[in-house]
Design an enzyme around this catalytic site. Structure first.
Site, PDB file in Angstrom:
ATOM      1  N   GLY A  29      41.958  42.327  47.377  1.00 48.16           N
ATOM      2  CA  GLY A  29      42.442  42.431  48.755  1.00 48.16           C
ATOM      3  C   GLY A  29      43.905  42.079  48.877  1.00 48.16           C
ATOM      4  N   LEU A  31      46.218  43.942  50.151  1.00 51.24           N
ATOM      5  CA  LEU A  31      46.787  45.113  49.478  1.00 51.24           C
ATOM      6  C   LEU A  31      48.286  45.261  49.755  1.00 51.24           C
ATOM      7  CD1 LEU A  31      43.954  47.774  49.950  1.00 51.24           C
ATOM      8  CD2 LEU A  31      44.171  45.941  48.265  1.00 51.24           C
ATOM      9  N   HIS A  32      49.026  45.479  48.669  1.00 49.38           N
ATOM     10  CA  HIS A  32      50.474  45.680  48.788  1.00 49.38           C
ATOM     11  C   HIS A  32      50.845  47.028  48.169  1.00 49.38           C
ATOM     12  CE1 HIS A  32      50.267  44.537  44.620  1.00 49.38           C
ATOM     13  NE2 HIS A  32      49.790  43.330  44.935  1.00 49.38           N
ATOM     14  N   ASP A  33      52.144  47.289  48.020  1.00 48.24           N
ATOM     15  CA  ASP A  33      52.582  48.591  47.512  1.00 48.24           C
ATOM     16  C   ASP A  33      52.036  48.899  46.113  1.00 48.24           C
ATOM     17  OD1 ASP A  33      54.111  48.097  49.755  1.00 48.24           O
ATOM     18  OD2 ASP A  33      55.766  49.344  49.020  1.00 48.24           O
ATOM     19  N   HIS A  35      49.037  48.091  44.949  1.00 45.95           N
ATOM     20  CA  HIS A  35      47.686  48.637  45.132  1.00 45.95           C
ATOM     21  C   HIS A  35      47.756  50.056  45.706  1.00 45.95           C
ATOM     22  CE1 HIS A  35      46.781  44.188  45.630  1.00 45.95           C
ATOM     23  NE2 HIS A  35      45.969  44.532  44.650  1.00 45.95           N
ATOM     24  N   GLU A 150      49.888  47.720  35.425  1.00 45.75           N
ATOM     25  CA  GLU A 150      50.485  47.098  34.240  1.00 45.75           C
ATOM     26  C   GLU A 150      51.136  45.762  34.579  1.00 45.75           C
ATOM     27  OE1 GLU A 150      52.961  49.964  32.181  1.00 45.75           O
ATOM     28  OE2 GLU A 150      51.202  51.044  31.461  1.00 45.75           O
ATOM     29  N   ASP A 152      49.693  43.162  35.589  1.00 43.12           N
ATOM     30  CA  ASP A 152      48.862  42.170  34.898  1.00 43.12           C
ATOM     31  C   ASP A 152      48.548  42.711  33.510  1.00 43.12           C
ATOM     32  OD1 ASP A 152      48.575  40.274  37.102  1.00 43.12           O
ATOM     33  OD2 ASP A 152      47.548  41.923  38.079  1.00 43.12           O
ATOM     34  N   GLN A 155      45.768  41.076  31.445  1.00 41.74           N
ATOM     35  CA  GLN A 155      44.469  41.422  32.035  1.00 41.74           C
ATOM     36  C   GLN A 155      44.077  42.855  31.657  1.00 41.74           C
ATOM     37  OE1 GLN A 155      43.100  40.588  36.227  1.00 41.74           O
ATOM     38  NE2 GLN A 155      43.790  42.678  36.552  1.00 41.74           N
ATOM     39  N   ARG A 189      50.374  37.043  45.854  1.00 42.30           N
ATOM     40  CA  ARG A 189      50.850  35.662  46.017  1.00 42.30           C
ATOM     41  C   ARG A 189      52.287  35.594  46.550  1.00 42.30           C
ATOM     42  NH1 ARG A 189      47.398  35.092  41.618  1.00 42.30           N
ATOM     43  NH2 ARG A 189      45.780  33.509  41.922  1.00 42.30           N
TER      44      ARG A 189
HETATM   45  O1  PAF Z   1      43.836  42.131  39.316  1.00 42.53           O
HETATM   46  C1  PAF Z   1      43.028  41.780  40.168  1.00 42.53           C
HETATM   47  O2  PAF Z   1      43.229  41.923  41.376  1.00 42.53           O
HETATM   48  C2  PAF Z   1      41.725  41.107  39.737  1.00 42.53           C
HETATM   49  O3  PAF Z   1      41.918  40.317  38.612  1.00 42.53           O
HETATM   50  C3  PAF Z   1      40.572  42.108  39.531  1.00 42.53           C
HETATM   51  C4  PAF Z   1      40.841  43.066  38.384  1.00 42.53           C
HETATM   52  C5  PAF Z   1      40.319  42.859  40.803  1.00 42.53           C
HETATM   53  C6  PAF Z   1      39.300  41.342  39.161  1.00 42.53           C
HETATM   54  O4  PAF Z   1      38.948  40.431  40.145  1.00 42.53           O
END
Ligand code: PAF
Length: 509
Positions: A29, A31-33, A35, A150, A152, A155, A189
């Site tokens: 959630g 949501l920013h640019d 996303h 990218e 993250d 991740q 954040r």
């Molecule tokens: O990158 C994120 O926003 C989160 O780590 C994800 C991939 C939605 C998992 O909760």
């Protein structure tokens, strides 16, 4: 279709009746640019259903306060997701994702290698939480494509590893880090930062991008000096590392691409950013025997990825053409030396969106494809002086990278440090069939299938037994056997492998 689903049972029900494939964009959630880019890229890449999930996953927060303060803006998120191309939004509660006493939920551990670096060192359990929630969501949603940022990077690699390990048949499509006009990467954040803290983040991001520019020029980085510089600007560094971008191991001298990644503290907020450092732009090297489809495939890849197309076979053919025309006695060293000193080979784009080959200002694009040239090129390309001359020319063209090169020794001799090496093969029958239809399309000459097959067999033997640069698969090349695959399927396969080996962000530079 604008649909909101909140319960896992409803999602499962809806999933059962769905005939289309799903593009999945997982989010927490706010949501920013960044996303928005993920959602709109997914929307524009195919006709699948676009599903965005919004779920703040408690398992990936190490501190309760961080979870509590994580920005929650669901109503606005719904509006943003739909207006950027979401068809369905899945907004479960914690109890839906992690029902109590449900034995079918797998609590996973992230790859040890990938999570014992960078953020994994201080955010204990964070990546295990990410893997657990992503796996749960993937099982529920069963998407065909998964879109991840990218931004993250760690991740992204950990999720790629999870998808591979669990043998899930899902394509992962990564999208470059999106940045605000001041260079700061979009992140949920960022909302929590004061003006002053934002300034500090801006300084950090800008220093990283400055380091990237310097690296391209100097080919090295002084991490201690950079750390000191950042600290002198009151930036509180949690880590700053220069690592291999896929293994997170120490960078080796021969690595062309590396990652410079850092985490800083702005007040109570922890933020990450990174840049990819490159000595040169990426190179794809495509080797393989005669008639394996190298030229056709390399041309298409160059077009698709917007890379320069280096047709080394055409260079050997052009020299063969010139030797024939000038009646050069190429067994005589002195004669060879004189003519090589005077050779210039140039590729120029033509009006058919292809490229013409010129040798000493003669356009030889068509002439070098004749059977007459095919029958002498292997011999001429086995002459040491000719090879040395052309390898040198090819390396000059490839100095700054950004190209896809094909040839019979590209991965082994010319560009042994290419990011991606492909060895294309096909059976002799298949290759003879392809050569025959190529010659028929040109309409230049009639040639019998059996004759072509014998010719290819002989050529394979000559190419693989010659002393200099024999036809040989590089140790780290990926072999693709192309019998039964269409050209487009092979191209798609290579592009997928390229995407796994080169971050999207630097592909676009
Ligand atoms: O990158 C994120 O926003 C989160 O780590 C994800 C991939 C939605 C998992 O909760």
């Amino acid at each position: 279709m604008n649909k909101i689903i909140r319960k896992t049972e409803d999602l499962e029900q809806w999933r059962l009746s769905l005939k289309s494939d799903i593009n999945f964009i997982p989010t927490m959630g706010n949501l920013h640019d960044g996303h928005q880019k993920l959602i709109s890229i997914a929307k524009s890449s195919n006709y699948n259903i676009n599903l965005v999930s919004i779920f703040v996953n408690p398992l990936q927060f190490e501190h309760k306060e961080d979870l509590k303060s994580y920005p929650k803006t669901v109503d606005k998120d719904i509006e943003i997701a739909f207006s950027n191309g979401a068809d369905v939004i899945f907004i479960p509660n914690t109890i839906d994702i992690y029902p109590k006493n449900n034995k079918s939920i797998s609590y996973l551990k992230a790859s040890k290698e990938l999570s014992s670096a960078l953020c994994g060192l201080t955010r204990v359990g964070h990546f295990d939480g990410v893997c657990t929630v992503v796996y749960r969501l993937l099982k529920l949603i069963q998407p065909k494509n998964l879109y991840l940022g990218e931004k993250d990077w760690q991740q992204l690699l950990i999720i790629k590893n999870l998808v591979e390990e669990k043998k899930l048949n899902i394509n992962i499509i990564s999208v470059p880090t999106q940045r605000d006009s001041d260079g700061v990467p979009f992140s949920s954040r960022n909302k929590l930062l004061s003006k002053n803290e934002r300034e500090i983040l801006k300084l950090f991001s800008n220093e990283l991008s400055h380091a990237k520019k310097i690296f391209k020029k100097d080919k090295k980085i002084d991490l201690k000096k950079l750390t000191k510089k950042l600290e002198s600007k009151n930036i509180s560094i949690e880590y700053l590392e220069h690592l291999h971008p896929y293994s997170f191991k120490k960078v080796q001298a021969e690595d062309n691409i590396s990652i410079l990644a850092g985490a800083i503290k702005c007040g109570k907020i922890r933020l990450i950013d990174h840049v990819f450092l490159m000595k040169r732009n990426p190179i794809i090297a495509i080797d393989g025997p005669a008639g394996s489809g190298k030229s056709t495939i390399t041309k298409l890849i160059a077009k698709e990825l917007n890379l320069l197309y280096l047709d080394t076979g055409a260079m050997y053919r052009a020299i063969s053409w010139l030797f024939k025309k000038e009646k050069i006695d190429y067994d005589k060293e002195t004669e060879l030396k004189t003519i090589l000193n005077d050779i210039s080979i140039v590729f120029k784009p033509n009006s058919l969106s292809q490229q013409d080959v010129f040798i000493n200002n003669f356009c030889v694009t068509e002439a070098i494809r004749s059977q007459e040239i095919s029958s002498i090129v292997s011999k001429i390309s086995s002459i040491k002086k000719v090879r040395e001359f052309l390898v040198n020319e090819q390396r000059k063209i490839g100095q700054s990278g950004g190209l896809v090169a094909e040839g019979r020794d590209i991965g082994t001799t010319v560009f042994p440090d290419a990011e991606l090496k492909i060895f294309l093969t096909a059976s002799i029958d298949e290759r003879a069939k392809r050569r025959k239809s190529e010659l028929e399309i040109r309409g230049t000459e009639e040639i019998d299938f059996n004759q072509l097959r014998d010719f290819i067999r002989k050529r394979d033997f000559e190419d693989s037994t010659r002393k200099i640069s024999p036809l040989k698969k590089a140790k780290d090349a990926i072999e693709l056997f192309t019998d039964g695959y269409s050209i487009n399927e092979v191209v798609e396969k290579i592009i997928n492998i390229y995407n796994l080996n080169v971050p999207k962000e630097i592909q676009l530079e």
